[in-house]
Design a protein around this motif. Structure first.
Motif, PDB file in Angstrom:
ATOM      1  N   LEU A  36      39.435  44.911  43.558  1.00 22.62           N
ATOM      2  CA  LEU A  36      38.290  46.117  44.328  1.00 22.62           C
ATOM      3  C   LEU A  36      38.521  46.167  45.499  1.00 22.62           C
ATOM      4  O   LEU A  36      38.180  45.826  46.719  1.00 22.62           O
ATOM      5  N   LYS A  37      39.026  47.864  46.229  1.00 25.24           N
ATOM      6  CA  LYS A  37      39.425  48.333  46.605  1.00 25.24           C
ATOM      7  C   LYS A  37      38.899  48.966  47.782  1.00 25.24           C
ATOM      8  O   LYS A  37      38.522  48.968  48.996  1.00 25.24           O
ATOM      9  N   LYS A  38      37.435  49.546  47.392  1.00 25.81           N
ATOM     10  CA  LYS A  38      35.988  50.234  47.854  1.00 25.81           C
ATOM     11  C   LYS A  38      35.258  49.698  47.026  1.00 25.81           C
ATOM     12  O   LYS A  38      34.968  49.669  45.800  1.00 25.81           O
ATOM     13  N   PRO A  39      34.231  49.043  47.864  1.00 19.04           N
ATOM     14  CA  PRO A  39      32.572  48.263  47.054  1.00 19.04           C
ATOM     15  C   PRO A  39      32.288  49.713  47.175  1.00 19.04           C
ATOM     16  O   PRO A  39      32.241  50.899  47.009  1.00 19.04           O
TER      17      PRO A  39
ATOM     18  N   GLU B 247      40.683  51.518  30.963  1.00 16.50           N
ATOM     19  CA  GLU B 247      41.256  50.607  31.280  1.00 16.50           C
ATOM     20  C   GLU B 247      42.625  50.911  32.315  1.00 16.50           C
ATOM     21  O   GLU B 247      42.499  49.538  33.133  1.00 16.50           O
ATOM     22  N   GLU B 248      42.742  51.401  32.620  1.00 17.78           N
ATOM     23  CA  GLU B 248      44.124  51.829  33.699  1.00 17.78           C
ATOM     24  C   GLU B 248      43.166  51.505  34.721  1.00 17.78           C
ATOM     25  O   GLU B 248      43.386  49.862  35.745  1.00 17.78           O
ATOM     26  N   ILE B 249      42.024  51.505  35.186  1.00 17.92           N
ATOM     27  CA  ILE B 249      41.001  50.865  36.315  1.00 17.92           C
ATOM     28  C   ILE B 249      40.516  49.484  36.274  1.00 17.92           C
ATOM     29  O   ILE B 249      40.853  48.182  37.406  1.00 17.92           O
ATOM     30  N   VAL B 250      40.391  49.197  34.947  1.00 19.58           N
ATOM     31  CA  VAL B 250      40.150  47.147  34.783  1.00 19.58           C
ATOM     32  C   VAL B 250      41.426  46.695  35.354  1.00 19.58           C
ATOM     33  O   VAL B 250      41.479  45.381  35.603  1.00 19.58           O
ATOM     34  N   ALA B 251      42.684  47.266  35.137  1.00 23.46           N
ATOM     35  CA  ALA B 251      44.063  46.519  35.129  1.00 23.46           C
ATOM     36  C   ALA B 251      44.598  46.710  36.874  1.00 23.46           C
ATOM     37  O   ALA B 251      44.671  45.307  36.640  1.00 23.46           O
ATOM     38  N   ASN B 252      44.091  48.179  36.996  1.00 26.22           N
ATOM     39  CA  ASN B 252      44.214  47.524  38.936  1.00 26.22           C
ATOM     40  C   ASN B 252      43.360  47.003  38.972  1.00 26.22           C
ATOM     41  O   ASN B 252      43.469  46.309  40.261  1.00 26.22           O
ATOM     42  N   ILE B 253      41.865  46.528  39.193  1.00 22.75           N
ATOM     43  CA  ILE B 253      41.030  45.950  40.037  1.00 22.75           C
ATOM     44  C   ILE B 253      41.585  44.139  39.468  1.00 22.75           C
ATOM     45  O   ILE B 253      41.199  43.130  40.042  1.00 22.75           O
ATOM     46  N   LYS B 254      42.061  44.290  38.024  1.00 22.07           N
ATOM     47  CA  LYS B 254      42.472  42.706  38.348  1.00 22.07           C
ATOM     48  C   LYS B 254      43.606  42.578  38.496  1.00 22.07           C
ATOM     49  O   LYS B 254      44.255  41.182  38.776  1.00 22.07           O
ATOM     50  N   THR B 255      44.296  43.170  39.044  1.00 21.38           N
ATOM     51  CA  THR B 255      45.868  43.056  39.488  1.00 21.38           C
ATOM     52  C   THR B 255      45.856  42.831  41.404  1.00 21.38           C
ATOM     53  O   THR B 255      45.966  41.659  41.438  1.00 21.38           O
ATOM     54  N   ILE B 256      45.062  43.671  41.769  1.00 20.05           N
ATOM     55  CA  ILE B 256      44.926  43.708  42.998  1.00 20.05           C
ATOM     56  C   ILE B 256      43.214  43.413  43.958  1.00 20.05           C
ATOM     57  O   ILE B 256      42.792  43.699  45.138  1.00 20.05           O
TER      58      ILE B 256
ATOM     59  N   GLY C 298      32.687  52.846  37.297  1.00 18.60           N
ATOM     60  CA  GLY C 298      33.003  52.846  36.645  1.00 18.60           C
ATOM     61  C   GLY C 298      34.072  51.244  37.344  1.00 18.60           C
ATOM     62  O   GLY C 298      33.996  49.972  36.452  1.00 18.60           O
ATOM     63  N   ARG C 299      33.599  51.152  38.181  1.00 20.27           N
ATOM     64  CA  ARG C 299      33.754  49.652  38.762  1.00 20.27           C
ATOM     65  C   ARG C 299      33.469  48.663  38.343  1.00 20.27           C
ATOM     66  O   ARG C 299      33.518  47.891  38.301  1.00 20.27           O
ATOM     67  N   VAL C 300      31.788  49.049  38.340  1.00 24.81           N
ATOM     68  CA  VAL C 300      30.701  47.835  37.911  1.00 24.81           C
ATOM     69  C   VAL C 300      30.754  47.557  36.028  1.00 24.81           C
ATOM     70  O   VAL C 300      31.380  46.639  36.265  1.00 24.81           O
ATOM     71  N   LYS C 301      31.440  48.545  35.480  1.00 26.66           N
ATOM     72  CA  LYS C 301      32.552  48.655  33.466  1.00 26.66           C
ATOM     73  C   LYS C 301      32.797  47.641  33.569  1.00 26.66           C
ATOM     74  O   LYS C 301      33.405  46.589  33.002  1.00 26.66           O
ATOM     75  N   ALA C 302      34.392  48.104  34.684  1.00 24.27           N
ATOM     76  CA  ALA C 302      34.796  46.930  35.040  1.00 24.27           C
ATOM     77  C   ALA C 302      35.112  45.292  35.158  1.00 24.27           C
ATOM     78  O   ALA C 302      35.833  44.838  34.415  1.00 24.27           O
ATOM     79  N   TYR C 303      34.153  45.571  36.249  1.00 22.60           N
ATOM     80  CA  TYR C 303      33.949  43.840  36.637  1.00 22.60           C
ATOM     81  C   TYR C 303      33.183  43.301  35.775  1.00 22.60           C
ATOM     82  O   TYR C 303      33.591  42.166  35.429  1.00 22.60           O
ATOM     83  N   ARG C 304      32.369  43.567  34.549  1.00 23.35           N
ATOM     84  CA  ARG C 304      31.591  43.784  33.653  1.00 23.35           C
ATOM     85  C   ARG C 304      32.812  42.809  32.384  1.00 23.35           C
ATOM     86  O   ARG C 304      32.582  41.761  31.951  1.00 23.35           O
TER      87      ARG C 304
ATOM     88  N   SER D  54      30.237  38.089  37.769  1.00 18.25           N
ATOM     89  CA  SER D  54      29.063  37.978  37.624  1.00 18.25           C
ATOM     90  C   SER D  54      28.295  38.806  38.609  1.00 18.25           C
ATOM     91  O   SER D  54      27.298  39.118  38.978  1.00 18.25           O
ATOM     92  N   THR D  55      29.225  39.134  39.770  1.00 20.06           N
ATOM     93  CA  THR D  55      28.758  39.581  41.441  1.00 20.06           C
ATOM     94  C   THR D  55      29.942  40.793  41.440  1.00 20.06           C
ATOM     95  O   THR D  55      31.067  40.119  41.544  1.00 20.06           O
ATOM     96  N   ILE D  56      28.958  41.498  42.157  1.00 17.33           N
ATOM     97  CA  ILE D  56      30.580  42.628  42.972  1.00 17.33           C
ATOM     98  C   ILE D  56      29.901  43.062  43.761  1.00 17.33           C
ATOM     99  O   ILE D  56      28.782  43.632  44.675  1.00 17.33           O
ATOM    100  N   PRO D  57      31.484  43.306  44.994  1.00 12.87           N
ATOM    101  CA  PRO D  57      31.062  43.971  46.815  1.00 12.87           C
ATOM    102  C   PRO D  57      29.956  45.037  46.480  1.00 12.87           C
ATOM    103  O   PRO D  57      30.385  45.920  45.633  1.00 12.87           O
ATOM    104  N   ALA D  58      29.131  45.212  47.062  1.00 19.84           N
ATOM    105  CA  ALA D  58      27.921  46.710  47.232  1.00 19.84           C
ATOM    106  C   ALA D  58      27.888  46.497  48.547  1.00 19.84           C
ATOM    107  O   ALA D  58      27.745  46.270  48.948  1.00 19.84           O
ATOM    108  N   LEU D  59      27.709  48.026  48.920  1.00 16.48           N
ATOM    109  CA  LEU D  59      27.494  48.586  50.102  1.00 16.48           C
ATOM    110  C   LEU D  59      26.086  49.276  50.142  1.00 16.48           C
ATOM    111  O   LEU D  59      25.762  50.268  49.169  1.00 16.48           O
TER     112      LEU D  59
END
Length: 289
Positions: free
Chosen positions: A32-35, A21-30, A57-63, A68-73
């Protein structure tokens, strides 16, 4: 930017709901800091997909946020290298849970790597890897949890295993650990509690036989640890409650017995004696009222 629907997880893990939940909240607020890190693969029908290496965790948070898309290396590596990258990245990250590190070490071992290779790929000491693998091999869930959480040193856990079911040898191992400085203070108390639990219930919660091989996973280790913590908290609460009642009784009796009229009444009714256990606490120096 890659479609989230085309991402497949290489090494799925269970996550703490609060942390997620913290990961989701952080991504929603600021944002994605790292792809995330992925590698391309082809399906049997020729269509493209992506194998997730780092960033579950980042993928699940985006879902969860409906993206529908996410930054990725996107890197080009084979399946084995992708797995190694996933395990070593997870072990190295600052907030990585120790219990997950144990599972990662075990998976590397199952891939055919020896302790030296695992140590080289993860940055862990070979002695540490060897010790963890020994505990995993013997199904020592209770000791693994204690080591992973820093409750007892790995060397002390290995001495306990070497002592086997010989209680005298176990106590000697504790004594040696104390004298060498490996176990002191709270760690010594924790080691005693873990040994008691291990002797009563076996090395694993599910161990029906003393020497049966137990499959160790992150989930089982966490369940073992949480059950042990709950049991110890309950014991502490009971002990504190009993101690408070005893202090109240002894304090009240001490005040009452200091009253000469009350003491005279007790003598008249032949009630002027106390059980030794209680008398020793009412009159610590052995003086009668």
């Amino acid at each position: 930017m890659i479609p989230i629907d085309l991402i497949e997880t290489l090494n799925p893990r269970e996550r703490n709901s609060k942390i997620f939940e913290e990961i989701v909240a952080n991504i929603k607020t600021i944002g994605l800091k790292k792809p995330i890190t992925v590698t391309r693969r082809k399906r049997s029908d020729g269509s493209e997909r992506y194998l997730l290496i780092c960033g579950e965790g980042r993928v699940k948070a985006y879902r969860a946020l409906g993206e529908s898309t996410i930054p990725a290396l996107v890197v080009s590596v084979d399946d084995e290298a992708a797995l190694i990258m996933n395990l070593t990245e997870n072990i190295a990250r600052r907030q990585y849970r120790p219990l997950e590190a144990l599972q990662s070490i075990e998976r590397l071992r199952d891939q055919g790597y020896d302790k030296k290779a695992i140590a080289a790929k993860t940055g862990l000491r070979p002695e540490y890897v060897h010790g963890i693998l020994s505990l995993l091999k013997n199904g020592e869930e209770r000791l693994l949890v204690a080591v992973a959480k820093g409750r007892i040193p790995l060397t002390a856990a290995l001495h306990i295993v070497d002592a086997g079911d010989d209680n005298g040898a176990v106590q000697q191992a504790l004594q040696n650990a104390y004298e060498s400085g490996a176990l002191r203070g709270q760690q010594l108390l924790q080691a005693r509690k873990i040994i008691e639990s291990r002797q009563l219930m076996g090395p694993s919660v599910s161990s029906g036989a003393k020497h049966r091989r137990v499959d160790v996973s992150t989930s089982s280790l966490i369940r073992t640890y949480q059950k042990e913590v709950s049991r110890q908290k309950l014991m502490v609460k009971k002990a504190e409650f009993a101690q408070q009642r005893l202090l109240f009784v002894t304090g009240a009796l001490r005040q009452l017995l200091a009253d000469e009229n009350f003491a005279t009444l007790l003598r008249a009714e032949r009630l002027d004696t106390l059980p030794k256990y209680l008398a020793d606490r009412v009159w610590p120096m052995g003086n009668a009222a």
